[in-house]
Enzyme design. Sequence first.
Site, PDB file in Angstrom:
ATOM      1  N   SER A 197       5.295  -6.889   7.506  1.00  0.00           N
ATOM      2  CA  SER A 197       5.037  -5.474   7.185  1.00  0.00           C
ATOM      3  C   SER A 197       6.301  -4.696   6.825  1.00  0.00           C
ATOM      4  O   SER A 197       6.511  -3.582   7.308  1.00  0.00           O
ATOM      5  CB  SER A 197       4.343  -4.824   8.374  1.00  0.00           C
ATOM      6  OG  SER A 197       3.310  -5.641   8.836  1.00  0.00           O
ATOM      7  N   ARG A 238      14.594  -4.206   2.564  1.00  0.00           N
ATOM      8  CA  ARG A 238      15.253  -3.526   3.687  1.00  0.00           C
ATOM      9  C   ARG A 238      14.320  -3.565   4.887  1.00  0.00           C
ATOM     10  O   ARG A 238      13.099  -3.568   4.738  1.00  0.00           O
ATOM     11  CB  ARG A 238      15.583  -2.067   3.331  1.00  0.00           C
ATOM     12  CG  ARG A 238      14.359  -1.221   3.067  1.00  0.00           C
ATOM     13  CD  ARG A 238      14.632   0.188   2.577  1.00  0.00           C
ATOM     14  NE  ARG A 238      13.391   0.799   2.129  1.00  0.00           N
ATOM     15  CZ  ARG A 238      12.876   0.660   0.923  1.00  0.00           C
ATOM     16  NH1 ARG A 238      13.509  -0.068   0.016  1.00  0.00           N
ATOM     17  NH2 ARG A 238      11.733   1.223   0.592  1.00  0.00           N
ATOM     18  N   ASP A 295       1.005  -5.747   5.690  1.00  0.00           N
ATOM     19  CA  ASP A 295      -0.153  -5.411   6.519  1.00  0.00           C
ATOM     20  C   ASP A 295      -1.129  -4.476   5.802  1.00  0.00           C
ATOM     21  O   ASP A 295      -2.341  -4.567   5.971  1.00  0.00           O
ATOM     22  CB  ASP A 295       0.272  -4.808   7.862  1.00  0.00           C
ATOM     23  CG  ASP A 295       1.137  -3.559   7.735  1.00  0.00           C
ATOM     24  OD1 ASP A 295       1.601  -3.244   6.616  1.00  0.00           O
ATOM     25  OD2 ASP A 295       1.376  -2.899   8.758  1.00  0.00           O
TER      26      ASP A 295
END
Length: 420
Positions: A100, A115, A153
């Site tokens: 996620s 990131r 997700d």
Amino acid sequence: MIPTYVFGFPTGEEVGDYLAVDLGGTNLRVCLVSVQGEGKFEITQTKYRLTEEQKHDDGQKLFDFCAECLKTFVDTNLVEEEGGLNLKPGETLPLGFTFSYPCTQEKIDHGVLIRWTKGFGAANTEGQDVAEMFRKSLAKYELPVTMTALINDTTGTLIASHYVNPKTKIACIFGTGCNAAYMEHVKDIPKIKNLAIDDSADMAINCEWGAFDSFEHEHLPRTKYDVIVDESSNKPGEQAFEKLISGRYLGEIMRLVICELIDEGVLFLGQNTYKLESPYVFETAFLSLMESDPTDELLMIIGIFSHFFAVETTLAERQFFRALAMLIGRRAARLSACGIAAIVSKMGYLDEGCLVGADGSLYNKYPGFADRIHEGLVDIFGEKGRGIMTCHAEDGSGVGSAIIAAMTKARKESGLYLDV
């Protein structure tokens, strides 16, 4: 706006047993999903708590932990009494890995981490192919699985929600982080033109809208408290939208307001308030409790401040805290409505209406969050906005990940877009 290489919505005919590993902001979840078709499924799952140390240790160690938990789950839930998995020689179980965090993907079983978000900061991971790192960990523990798909997700929530209710066209996560996903026409995705995918196809897009207005800060109205949250975070300038909305930050925004008023001599006169001085000590769950306090004397708020922070409160202070919590929570929900409205407008969903599958602790547990989103949509679109409704997307990332693994397996077995 990241292409996911998830082609179209599920048909409802997907069947089989699939594993899913979901690396969320707070927990690692391992699931066995029995996909039964026609919107039906059964799930067996176990959650494993992630420590702050694991979130900031070496990245490969984090994936080793994921594989170790998967091995424990497989040994506990899938090994028969004779001591072996019920698999033919050479057969492996397909695995969907829900990761996620924003990644660039050139194919569905690959992803380079752009990131970390949600307070993660594991070293030697940004700029790396996290799918390959996880495969390395799976090999280390000799697990009989094939990682078929790496998904976000929110993409999983979109697919799972549509599988259960085909009226679902958008998915959102409002939890430790915030994000959305929707199904876009391939002809309108310029960044994958070179792949020669049929223009009539559709592909799920992971919006990564938590990063909206990052660095420049040109569009979102920020208070001085938002600026402090941003500048003191582990990723200053980044995830600007998320820092106004997600459950990770709402409690900290409130704490900063309270601390400023303590410094100005307005609150907790003559009391020692040192326990309120540590960043992130004021949880977003406290705002939720304050808003749902049913008592005239606001006894829940008395309990929060006396138990956690060793300070006494007056009724006027408690009423102020409740009003402040409502402002912070309402702003988060109404900003979320703006994001949903942008997708509805782009895709032309307003006239026919649609469902928005929503998941995450903020959506599920924060009182009135969904109602405030709906209120915001009506304010934006007028009465037609009532046709855009959020609904609870139960267990989206685990089930969705498994269904995407099933869809991907079927797509590749049929010889469609093998390179992605």
